[in-house]
Scaffold this active site. Structure first.
Site, PDB file in Angstrom:
ATOM      1  N   HIS A 111       0.814  -1.207   0.000  1.00  0.00           N
ATOM      2  CA  HIS A 111       0.000   0.000   0.000  1.00  0.00           C
ATOM      3  C   HIS A 111       0.854   1.267   0.000  1.00  0.00           C
ATOM      4  CE1 HIS A 111       1.112  -1.167   4.002  1.00  0.00           C
ATOM      5  NE2 HIS A 111       1.020   0.099   4.356  1.00  0.00           N
ATOM      6  N   ASP A 274      -5.483  -2.365  -2.815  1.00  0.00           N
ATOM      7  CA  ASP A 274      -4.198  -1.670  -2.639  1.00  0.00           C
ATOM      8  C   ASP A 274      -3.196  -2.030  -3.733  1.00  0.00           C
ATOM      9  OD1 ASP A 274      -3.555  -4.259  -1.800  1.00  0.00           O
ATOM     10  OD2 ASP A 274      -2.086  -3.536  -0.341  1.00  0.00           O
ATOM     11  N   ASP A 276      -0.708  -4.104  -4.174  1.00  0.00           N
ATOM     12  CA  ASP A 276      -0.472  -5.494  -4.586  1.00  0.00           C
ATOM     13  C   ASP A 276      -1.727  -6.354  -4.499  1.00  0.00           C
ATOM     14  OD1 ASP A 276      -0.430  -5.300  -1.797  1.00  0.00           O
ATOM     15  OD2 ASP A 276       0.893  -7.030  -1.573  1.00  0.00           O
ATOM     16  N   ASP A 278      -3.839  -7.208  -2.092  1.00  0.00           N
ATOM     17  CA  ASP A 278      -4.240  -8.060  -0.969  1.00  0.00           C
ATOM     18  C   ASP A 278      -5.180  -7.345   0.005  1.00  0.00           C
ATOM     19  OD1 ASP A 278      -2.248  -6.438   0.051  1.00  0.00           O
ATOM     20  OD2 ASP A 278      -1.012  -8.072   0.854  1.00  0.00           O
ATOM     21  N   ARG A 279      -5.304  -6.029  -0.113  1.00  0.00           N
ATOM     22  CA  ARG A 279      -6.224  -5.301   0.779  1.00  0.00           C
ATOM     23  C   ARG A 279      -7.515  -4.947   0.072  1.00  0.00           C
ATOM     24  NH1 ARG A 279      -3.071  -1.124   4.698  1.00  0.00           N
ATOM     25  NH2 ARG A 279      -1.276  -2.454   5.129  1.00  0.00           N
ATOM     26  N   LYS A 373      -3.788 -12.420   2.435  1.00  0.00           N
ATOM     27  CA  LYS A 373      -5.063 -11.722   2.389  1.00  0.00           C
ATOM     28  C   LYS A 373      -5.373 -11.430   0.929  1.00  0.00           C
ATOM     29  CE  LYS A 373      -2.995  -7.238   3.727  1.00  0.00           C
ATOM     30  NZ  LYS A 373      -1.665  -7.469   4.340  1.00  0.00           N
TER      31      LYS A 373
HETATM   32  C1  VG1 Z   1       0.629  -2.967   8.113  1.00  0.00           C
HETATM   33  C2  VG1 Z   1      -0.682  -3.394   8.729  1.00  0.00           C
HETATM   34  C3  VG1 Z   1      -0.711  -4.901   8.885  1.00  0.00           C
HETATM   35  C4  VG1 Z   1      -0.457  -5.548   7.523  1.00  0.00           C
HETATM   36  C5  VG1 Z   1       0.834  -5.031   6.932  1.00  0.00           C
HETATM   37  C6  VG1 Z   1       1.093  -5.551   5.539  1.00  0.00           C
HETATM   38  O1  VG1 Z   1       1.698  -3.321   8.954  1.00  0.00           O
HETATM   39  O2  VG1 Z   1      -0.890  -2.769   9.963  1.00  0.00           O
HETATM   40  O3  VG1 Z   1      -1.948  -5.288   9.421  1.00  0.00           O
HETATM   41  O4  VG1 Z   1      -0.386  -6.953   7.648  1.00  0.00           O
HETATM   42  O5  VG1 Z   1       0.804  -3.610   6.864  1.00  0.00           O
HETATM   43  O6  VG1 Z   1       0.040  -5.199   4.674  1.00  0.00           O
HETATM   44  P1  VG1 Z   1       2.389  -2.268   9.945  1.00  0.00           P
HETATM   45  O7  VG1 Z   1       3.528  -3.021  10.581  1.00  0.00           O
HETATM   46  O8  VG1 Z   1       2.817  -1.103   9.111  1.00  0.00           O
HETATM   47  O9  VG1 Z   1       1.338  -1.862  10.921  1.00  0.00           O
HETATM   48  V1  VG1 Z   1       0.351  -5.020   3.021  1.00  0.00           V
HETATM   49  O10 VG1 Z   1      -1.070  -4.783   2.274  1.00  0.00           O
HETATM   50  O11 VG1 Z   1       1.693  -4.203   3.113  1.00  0.00           O
HETATM   51  O12 VG1 Z   1       0.948  -6.547   2.481  1.00  0.00           O
HETATM   52 CO    CO Z   2      -0.880  -5.088   0.285  1.00  0.00          CO
END
Ligand code: VG1
Ligand code: CO
Length: 540
Positions: A111, A274, A276, A278-279, A373
């Site tokens: 993201h 997002d 990639d 997954d969100r 996800k």
């Molecule tokens: C964030 C989110 C977490 C998620 C991670 C990767 O991590 O809070 O819930 O799994 O991003 O998402 P952090 O450590 O910044 O809080 V993604 O869509 O980057 O694969």
């Molecule tokens: Co992502």
């Protein structure tokens, strides 16, 4: 094959989801190469098959060529790569599993924005299709501190624009359609004819791919296979800089979608995903669905989709995610697991058949169909539920709260804080935990406070210091942790939750409902005196 002498590079430590840095850092001398070699040294490449793809951001194409040359030099026998080096994270996870490969490398900073001066990232997924667990990423990090050479073949670029098989220094390169197998998987899980009938009956949707990877997937699945009106999908061409968008599907960054969904003549359903893929964010006409509520609603209604008609084995959520899903699990009589932040912690539960659906408050939901996800999966499950229940999103939410009560929830992010200030704040907070129980403020009394530690119920591995939790006697909760995905200073995440049993008080604005909890959090953590910040940069 050429072996190149190199030197360890400081700080190649994977965070919540792989190694993420500014693009110019990744493009620096030996930077990508050192990390990729560390991956191959830990995993072993000889005789193995890997999946490779990324979200199409700036440097994706060139990094793919480097990784292919290094895979060949390290003895891999085959790499399956998405056409144009494109694969969404869930599609990569699926290809790893479908082809029984030894894992995969995904090029993405998820993201985070992309571009020459934005972010790039690399993550490794295991043969189960899921993110490398902590033990493996720690070993990779250790390897980056002791690396003195890497292996690469000298060759011309592989043509990734054409689907088909070629060879690179004896290694097979299979360029595949990034969408086809994933779309087939979705068709096996959801009632496409019911959803298609809903679209045919005039149901209107807006899908915002935010110029990131899900565009081609969304157009194929929603418009071509399900018959949504042409133009339903917007920002549907993946661009190296995401068209300047910040592909983080939340009300702040997907503001155009929010405006449309809350405006006159809003479509029935809106969604965004997002970088990639997954969100997901889902929103009904005039009805925003918080990710924690989305997880709960999906868990409560999943049996309406063919892929889940046998019911769920269990539900898992990350610790900062609200307890809304716990209430659903309790009423279904199934287990509910609470894991640290990051999808890698769900892998064992999914592999062991203990959980079917998982979710995080950060707009992440998924199931045991892959080991990541999956944004479009969540959107399609919502569509399937809407097609069966024939109600609006708002009505489904209201019914859900009426039955289970409502977990008011919000996350406040304070971005780009000087790391030493953020660390000092967290250290002071951690130091105060034992003295907190009994503390009264804002009409709330602290019942318990701890630093979340997790013992994996499947393999017994322990992960400590996963976030400070402060629980109040009325069930309200605050959680504080520092982000592991940022590339600039520290990001403080403050998670806020309050439960309302109903039947009254279920339709407040979350920020109003949470006001005392927010004030208590600022007082307890002394956020302003440590960081100088009062107002969050992003509220979700
Ligand atoms: C964030 C989110 C977490 C998620 C991670 C990767 O991590 O809070 O819930 O799994 O991003 O998402 P952090 O450590 O910044 O809080 V993604 O869509 O980057 O694969
Ligand atoms: Co992502």
């Amino acid at each position: 094959m050429t072996t190149i002498s190199t030197q360890p590079i400081a700080g190649q430590k994977p965070g919540t989801s792989g190694l993420r840095k500014k693009t110019p850092v990744f493009m620096g001398p030996h930077y990508l190469e050192n990390f990729v070699q560390a991956i191959f040294d830990v995993i072993g490449a000889k005789g193995k098959t890997f999946v490779l793809g990324g979200d199409g951001r700036y440097f994706n194409d060139r990094a793919a060529q480097v990784i292919l040359r290094m895979a060949a030099a390290n003895g891999a026998v085959r790499v399956i790569i998405g056409q144009g080096a494109i694969l969404s994270t869930p599609a990569a996870s699926h290809l790893i599993r479908l082809n029984n490969t030894d894992g995969g490398i995904i090029m993405s900073a998820s993201h985070n924005p992309g571009g020459p001066n934005e972010d790039f990232g690399v993550k490794f997924n295991m043969s189960n299709g899921g993110p490398a667990p902590e033990g493996v990423t720690e070993a990779m990090y250790k390897r980056t501190t002791e690396i003195f050479e890497y292996h690469i073949v000298e060759s011309q670029d592989v043509d990734l624009s054409v689907i088909g098989r070629s060879q690179l220094a004896g290694m097979i390169v299979d360029v595949v359609d990034p969408v086809a197998d994933y779309a087939t998987l979705m068709e096996s899980l959801f009632d496409f004819s019911a959803i298609a009938a809903m679209f045919k009956g005039g149901f209107r949707m807006r899908m915002d791919s935010m110029c990131a990877v899900t565009g081609p997937y969304a157009v194929e699945i929603l418009e071509k296979r399900l018959g949504a009106a042409a133009g339903t999908c917007i920002n549907a061409t993946p661009l190296p800089d995401f068209g300047g968008m910040h592909p983080d599907p939340n009300p702040t960054w997907a503001k155009a979608l929010m405006d449309e969904m809350f405006g006159d003549n809003a479509p029935d359903f809106g969604a965004a995903s997002d970088g990639d893929g997954d969100r997901n964010m889902v929103v009904g006409a005039g009805a925003y669905v918080s990710p924690s509520d989305s997880l709960a609603v999906l868990a409560a209604n999943a049996h309406l989709a063919p892929g889940y008609k046998a019911g769920l084995k269990g539900v898992a959520r990350s610790m900062p995610t609200s307890a809304a899903a716990d209430r659903v699990a309790a009423s279904l009589g199934i287990a509910c697991y609470e894991t640290p932040t990051g999808w890698k912690f769900f892998g064992n539960l999914l592999d062991a058949g203990r959980a079917t659906i998982c979710g995080e408050e950060s707009f992440g939901t998924g199931s045991d169909h892959v080991r990541e996800k999956d944004g479009l999966w969540a959107i399609l499950l919502w569509l399937n539920i809407l097609a069966v229940r024939k109600q609006s999103v708002a009505a489904i939410l209201a019914e859900h709260w009426g039955k289970f009560g409502r977990n008011y929830y919000s996350r406040h992010d304070f971005e780009a804080i000087a790391s030493d200030k953020a660390d000092a704040m967290m250290a002071a907070l951690r130091g105060s935990l034992t003295s907190l129980p009994g503390t009264q403020l804002e009409g709330l009394t602290v019942q318990a406070a701890d630093d979340f530690a997790y013992t994996d119920p499947v393999d017994g591995s322990v992960s400590k210091a996963q976030g400070v939790r402060i629980l109040f006697e009325d069930g309200s909760r605050i959680v504080l942790r520092l982000s592991g995905t940022g590339t600039e200073g520290a990001t403080l995440r403050l998670y806020l939750e309050r439960y309302a049993a109903g039947p009254d008080g279920l339709d407040l604005d979350p920020q109003d409902a949470l006001a005392p909890v927010i004030r208590a959090a600022h007082a307890l953590a002394k956020i302003e005196s440590f960081t100088g910040r009062v107002t969050p940069d992003v509220i979700t």
